[in-house]
Design an enzyme around this catalytic site. Structure first.
Site, short mmCIF file in Angstrom:
data_model
loop_
_atom_site.label_atom_id
_atom_site.label_comp_id
_atom_site.label_asym_id
_atom_site.label_seq_id
_atom_site.Cartn_x
_atom_site.Cartn_y
_atom_site.Cartn_z
N SER A 66 -9.36 62.48 -29.46
CA SER A 66 -8.21 62.83 -28.62
C SER A 66 -7.84 64.26 -28.97
CB SER A 66 -7.06 61.87 -28.94
OG SER A 66 -5.88 62.30 -28.28
N LYS B 199 -11.22 62.86 -24.97
CA LYS B 199 -9.96 62.62 -24.25
C LYS B 199 -9.08 63.84 -24.43
CE LYS B 199 -5.88 60.01 -25.75
NZ LYS B 199 -5.44 58.73 -26.36
N LYS C 101 -5.25 65.63 -23.56
CA LYS C 101 -3.87 65.37 -23.16
C LYS C 101 -3.58 66.19 -21.91
CE LYS C 101 -2.59 62.68 -26.57
NZ LYS C 101 -2.03 61.33 -26.37
N ASP D 64 -4.99 61.65 -21.00
CA ASP D 64 -3.84 60.85 -21.43
C ASP D 64 -2.58 61.65 -21.13
OD1 ASP D 64 -1.97 59.25 -22.65
OD2 ASP D 64 -2.87 59.33 -24.65
N GLU E 176 -4.97 57.65 -18.84
CA GLU E 176 -4.15 56.82 -19.73
C GLU E 176 -2.66 57.07 -19.50
OE1 GLU E 176 -5.54 57.31 -23.75
OE2 GLU E 176 -3.76 56.39 -24.62
N ASP F 12 -1.29 52.38 -22.42
CA ASP F 12 -1.07 52.52 -23.86
C ASP F 12 0.37 52.07 -24.14
OD1 ASP F 12 -0.45 53.47 -26.41
OD2 ASP F 12 -1.24 55.47 -26.13
N LYS G 143 -3.20 49.60 -29.95
CA LYS G 143 -2.76 50.22 -31.20
C LYS G 143 -2.08 49.12 -31.98
CE LYS G 143 -2.10 54.90 -29.44
NZ LYS G 143 -1.12 55.86 -28.88
N GLY H 74 -5.16 55.69 -31.56
CA GLY H 74 -4.79 56.24 -32.87
C GLY H 74 -3.40 56.84 -32.82
O1 OSB Z 1 -1.00 58.52 -26.80
O2 OSB Z 1 -2.76 58.04 -27.83
C1 OSB Z 1 -1.66 58.60 -27.81
C2 OSB Z 1 -1.14 60.56 -31.05
C3 OSB Z 1 0.19 60.34 -31.27
C4 OSB Z 1 0.92 59.62 -30.35
C5 OSB Z 1 0.30 59.09 -29.22
C6 OSB Z 1 -1.06 59.29 -29.01
C7 OSB Z 1 -1.78 60.06 -29.94
C8 OSB Z 1 -3.18 60.40 -29.77
C9 OSB Z 1 -3.94 60.77 -31.02
O3 OSB Z 1 -3.74 60.48 -28.69
C10 OSB Z 1 -4.95 59.78 -31.42
C11 OSB Z 1 -5.49 60.09 -32.78
O4 OSB Z 1 -6.38 60.93 -32.86
O5 OSB Z 1 -5.00 59.50 -33.78
MG MG Z 2 -2.08 57.35 -25.38
#
Ligand code: OSB
Ligand code: MG
Length: 369
Positions: A135, A161, A163, A188, A213, A238, A262, A290
């Protein structure tokens, strides 16, 4: 095992690189770890709440407070056989799922050590190798993002992925697809859009994304179902999926075609397994999300990802992407093929670097019954 004491501790650890989502940027993580003490055994859990209540309503100070005042007292002095018994003991407290998960997962962590089995087997895992994606947060420039993608693809990661939010979406996806037309790519939004953006989101179809996402409100299924009907691209939820019941409702409504699990967001391993099972029954693949975890949470994510319906690469990646040094040994490492091999050792499969953990600890409290 009789729960004799529970230790809460906060570690402060700078990220190797800041992480930015539609709700903000993080430079340093405040990590809340819980330790269950029982008959010389120590089970560890990580509370994945953020520094502020932006991803969800939970945040580290609140999680610490509810754990110390209400959750830990509900477990102290109790004898439990398995982590599965913990949700019922904590059920009187509403919500606070990340705080509950840190305690429940610590009991599973101890149980695996006590029974001399790998945690992943205890959870019902079947795969010895898990598929990894990354991510990648919002960057200062498009060039910086493209550079990061190149690095992660060269390392072997199987899915990228990125953001997205208004102003950091179409142009970014356009540039990525121009360079890498065929990679597994997803985005995402962390709830950055509304239904007024439907047409805008429809235009994402041309990028052939694996999924979008959580584009809409963090608590919504209904409008995601409406949006899913208008899109070719699969939606993945999510934030909105907090339980197995939510999963059933979302999938019956057609709110998504993929589910992000998660373990903290759903309240612990028991509920995460239940979410996995519901999705499997619907023929819907899941993947492990994550929350920028330290080694404790990361090792738990690795274990969970071995369950059979984790069919897509997760956001479970190497320790070194986040930390100069992780608090576990060995660190979580990813192969050139973008996979993590799970260990056959009893417990979480990664030792704790206790001296290093002490050094990073900025706050600590031990509760007894
Ligand atoms: O939306 O998946 C998410 C990190 C913090 C809060 C929300 C998200 C995330 C990530 C990071 O996308 C995932 C990771 O590399 O731990
Ligand atoms: Mg997410």
């Amino acid at each position: 095992m009789r729960i004799e004491a529970i230790t809460l501790r906060e570690l402060k650890i700078p990220l190797v690189h800041f992480f930015e989502t539609s709700f903000g940027r993080t430079y340093t993580r405040r990590i809340l770890l819980t330790t269950i003490h029982s008959n010389g055994l120590e089970g560890w859990g990580e509370c994945v709440a953020g520094e502020g209540p932006y991803y969800s309503e939970e945040y580290i100070e609140g999680a610490w407070d509810v754990t110390a005042r209400y959750l830990a007292p509900a477990l102290l002095g109790r004898a439990v056989q398995t982590g599965r018994e913990v949700p019922a003991l904590l059920a009187r407290v509403r919500e606070h799922r990340m705080a509950k998960a840190a305690l429940e997962n610590a009991v599973w962590d101890a149980e695996a050590q006590e029974k001399l089995v790998p945690l992943w087997k205890l959870l019902g895992g079947t795969n010895r190798e898990i598929a990894c994606g990354v991510s990648i947060g919002i960057q200062d420039s498009h060039e910086q993002l493209l550079q990061k993608i190149e690095t992660e693809l060269a390392a072997g990661y199987q899915r990228i992925k990125v953001k997205v939010k208004a102003g950091w979406d179409l142009e970014v996806l356009e540039k990525i697809r121009a360079l890498w037309p065929n990679i597994l790519l997803s985005c995402d939004a962390n709830s950055a859009y509304t239904l007024a953006d439907s047409q805008h989101l429809e235009s994402f179809d041309r990028f052939k994304l694996l999924m979008i996402e959580q584009p809409l409100w963090s608590d919504d299924f209904y409008l995601h179902a409406r949006l899913q009907k208008q899109l070719q691209t699969a939606l993945c939820l999510d934030e909105a999926i907090r339980s197995a019941r939510d999963t059933e409702a979302a999938l019956e409504l057609g709110a998504c075609r993929i589910v992000n699990i998660k373990v903290g967001r759903v309240g612990g391993f028991s509920e995460a397994i239940a979410v996995h099972d519901v999705a499997q029954r619907f023929g819907v693949p899941v993947w492990c999300g994550g929350m920028l975890e330290s080694g404790v949470g990361r090792s738990h994510n690795v274990a969970l990802s071995t369950l059979p319906n984790f069919k897509l690469p997760g956001d479970v990646s190497a320790s070194k992407r986040y930390w100069n040094e992780d608090i576990i040994a060995p660190e979580v490492e990813v192969s050139r093929q973008g996979t993590i091999q799970v260990s056959d050792r009893a417990g979480r499969g990664y030792e704790l670097r206790t001296d290093f953990i002490e050094k990073l600890t900025v706050r600590k409290e031990t509760l007894t019954d």
